[in-house]
Design an enzyme around this catalytic site. Structure first.
Site, PDB file in Angstrom:
ATOM      1  N   SER A 178       4.922   2.497   7.825  1.00 11.63           N
ATOM      2  CA  SER A 178       4.558   1.336   7.020  1.00 11.63           C
ATOM      3  C   SER A 178       5.723   0.898   6.148  1.00 11.63           C
ATOM      4  O   SER A 178       6.345   1.714   5.470  1.00 11.63           O
ATOM      5  CB  SER A 178       3.348   1.658   6.141  1.00 11.63           C
ATOM      6  OG  SER A 178       2.207   1.904   6.925  1.00 11.63           O
TER       7      SER A 178
ATOM      8  N   HIS B 185       0.806  -1.223   0.000  1.00 13.20           N
ATOM      9  CA  HIS B 185       0.000   0.000   0.000  1.00 13.20           C
ATOM     10  C   HIS B 185       0.839   1.272   0.000  1.00 13.20           C
ATOM     11  O   HIS B 185       0.319   2.352  -0.285  1.00 13.20           O
ATOM     12  CB  HIS B 185      -0.974  -0.001   1.195  1.00 13.20           C
ATOM     13  CG  HIS B 185      -0.337   0.253   2.517  1.00 13.20           C
ATOM     14  ND1 HIS B 185       0.031  -0.763   3.376  1.00 13.20           N
ATOM     15  CD2 HIS B 185      -0.005   1.411   3.148  1.00 13.20           C
ATOM     16  CE1 HIS B 185       0.546  -0.243   4.470  1.00 13.20           C
ATOM     17  NE2 HIS B 185       0.537   1.072   4.363  1.00 13.20           N
TER      18      HIS B 185
ATOM     19  N   ASP C 151       0.242  -7.734   1.405  1.00 11.23           N
ATOM     20  CA  ASP C 151       0.643  -6.332   1.524  1.00 11.23           C
ATOM     21  C   ASP C 151       2.170  -6.172   1.509  1.00 11.23           C
ATOM     22  O   ASP C 151       2.743  -5.441   2.308  1.00 11.23           O
ATOM     23  CB  ASP C 151       0.063  -5.710   2.804  1.00 11.23           C
ATOM     24  CG  ASP C 151       0.118  -4.188   2.777  1.00 11.23           C
ATOM     25  OD1 ASP C 151       0.265  -3.625   1.680  1.00 11.23           O
ATOM     26  OD2 ASP C 151       0.036  -3.572   3.853  1.00 11.23           O
TER      27      ASP C 151
END
Length: 448
Positions: free
Chosen positions: A292, A171, A214
């Site tokens: 992230s 993402h 992910d």
């Protein structure tokens, strides 16, 4: 007529202005002094002022509401805006003392405590393995104030090997990936920290990406002296309560360290890429947007997870962060580097989503909707859901376990099968009507 008010409310009361009867308020000018008409109110009125006040008491023409408002407004304006309120305070000093006398002694910090020294060393050793990643399609915008607005595609990553492979979250570069780029196409900008503390910028070319977990792999053309691969540890041996560290670029502040503990294991992670990832690590180490794709380290400095999500109502850290375990990373990343995709073992079946399963009154197990012809599942004898002659729905097989591992829904079935490889033979526990069956089946490559 101009009314000048001075001193305070007590001065006004001393003149009895607020106890005057309404007849004292007037509408025409009286008590003139040359061409300017004044009534100056002070704590000790002069004889002229007393005469004016006496004349006011005898005057009969007045507008009570207007004159009272004027008087109160004048008082308020004086008290609030008189220049004396804004005079600078008088500086107070003591010339009898010297600067040296009022300067306290400064004590040396001394050596760090062992636990602090260990954390400092872990950060200094691993921070060069952490990179800052920007989605190539989302550029930071400099505002008029000079503040840089960090785009949504800002995140972190880790140096995987000496060949220039960088691991991050799907993402983080999701906007670029939504345009279906080919292998080798530039999808991100990667900043690597050099030994002298300078950020060096490189183009991040797509190697492979896996939305289901992910994860994504980029490659940069950087010299070997800049590439310091992260050391990968075992997440399978983690215990709740052990210390962990997160390094990343939260809100664009590069190479930020946060410390916490492992708060939970085997959590379902609802990733920003829109998928549910099983087996996640929960930590209270502060993880914010920008963390992230960065590493979660154990107390030895080994990678135990890739930070991927936070649970929050505000968008900032609330003490509940999640990381993809290193066991999953070790299984996905090598395939992305070698094949550009992930080869998953599974059953080429159509499994009912949770909503449909609930409508079919199935609360436990994965309901089989369709079975493709000539598939290994069809050869193993797994039955699909069909309609009867009267139009009623006839439930197909319900998979309730894989090799004695309970399966409650579609997500748990996928997570359980992820532990196996293509060609592995497993035993499925099936509920077929009132029967409980065990069917052996060979796992095949799962098509996307």
């Amino acid at each position: 007529m101009q009314i000048s008010v001075c001193n305070s409310w007590s001065s006004l009361q001393s003149l009895g202005l607020f106890s005057f009867p309404k007849r004292l308020l007037f509408s025409q000018p009286v008590c003139s002094d040359d061409e300017t008409k004044h009534i100056v109110l002070s704590s000790q009125p002069t004889s002229t002022q007393r005469n004016c006040i006496e004349e006011l008491g005898e005057h009969k023409s007045f507008n009570p509401l207007t004159k009272r408002r004027m008087l109160l407004t004048s008082c308020f304006m004086y008290l609030c805006y008189h220049p004396s309120r804004y005079l600078s305070a008088q500086a107070l000093g003591d010339p009898s003392v010297t600067i040296e006398q009022v300067t306290p002694p400064v004590f040396p910090s001394g050596a760090l405590f062992p636990i602090e020294e260990r954390i400092v060393q872990l950060f200094e050793k691993n921070t060069y393995s952490v990179v800052n990643i920007f989605d190539a399609t989302l550029r930071p915008q400099v505002k008029v104030t000079g503040v840089v607005e960090i785009p949504e595609g800002n995140g972190s990553g880790v140096v995987w090997d000496g060949l220039g492979h960088i691991v991050t979250n799907y993402h983080v570069i999701g906007n670029a990936l939504s345009r279906n780029p080919g292998q080798g196409q530039v999808v991100a900008r990667v900043n690597i920290l050099a030994a002298e503390g300078v950020q060096k910028n490189f183009e991040g070319k797509l190697v492979g990406a896996d939305r289901a977990k992910d994860l994504a792999v980029l490659k940069v053309e950087a010299s070997e002296d800049l590439l310091r691969p992260i050391k990968v540890g075992q997440s399978s041996s983690l215990k709740v309560g052990q210390q962990c560290l997160a390094i990343g670029n939260p809100f664009g502040f590069d190479h930020t360290l946060t410390v916490g503990v492992i708060s939970g294991l085997n959590r379902d992670i609802f990733s920003a890429s829109g998928v549910t990832i099983g087996g996640g690590i929960q930590t209270d180490a502060a993880i914010n947007p920008g963390n992230s794709g960065g590493p979660l380290l154990d107390s030895k400095g080994n990678l135990i997870g890739i930070n991927t999500a936070i649970f929050t109502q505000t968008g900032a850290s609330a003490g509940v962060g999640f990381a993809i375990p290193s066991t999953t990373v070790l299984k996905i990343v090598p395939q992305l580097i070698q094949l550009g995709k992930v080869v998953r073992a599974g059953l080429n079946l159509d499994i009912a989503p949770d909503l449909i399963a609930n409508q079919l009154n199935v609360r436990n197990g994965a309901v089989v909707l369709q079975v493709p012809a000539n598939s290994l599942a069809a050869k193993a004898g797994i039955l699909p859901t069909t309609r009867g002659f009267s139009g009623n729905i006839v439930l197909g097989d319900i998979i309730v376990a894989v090799e004695n591992k309970p399966v409650k829904n579609k997500a748990e079935l996928d997570n359980t099968l992820d532990e196996y490889s293509v060609g592995d033979k497993v035993i499925l526990k099936i509920q077929r009507g009132n029967e409980n069956l065990e069917l052996p089946i060979i796992l095949e490559e799962k098509t996307s």
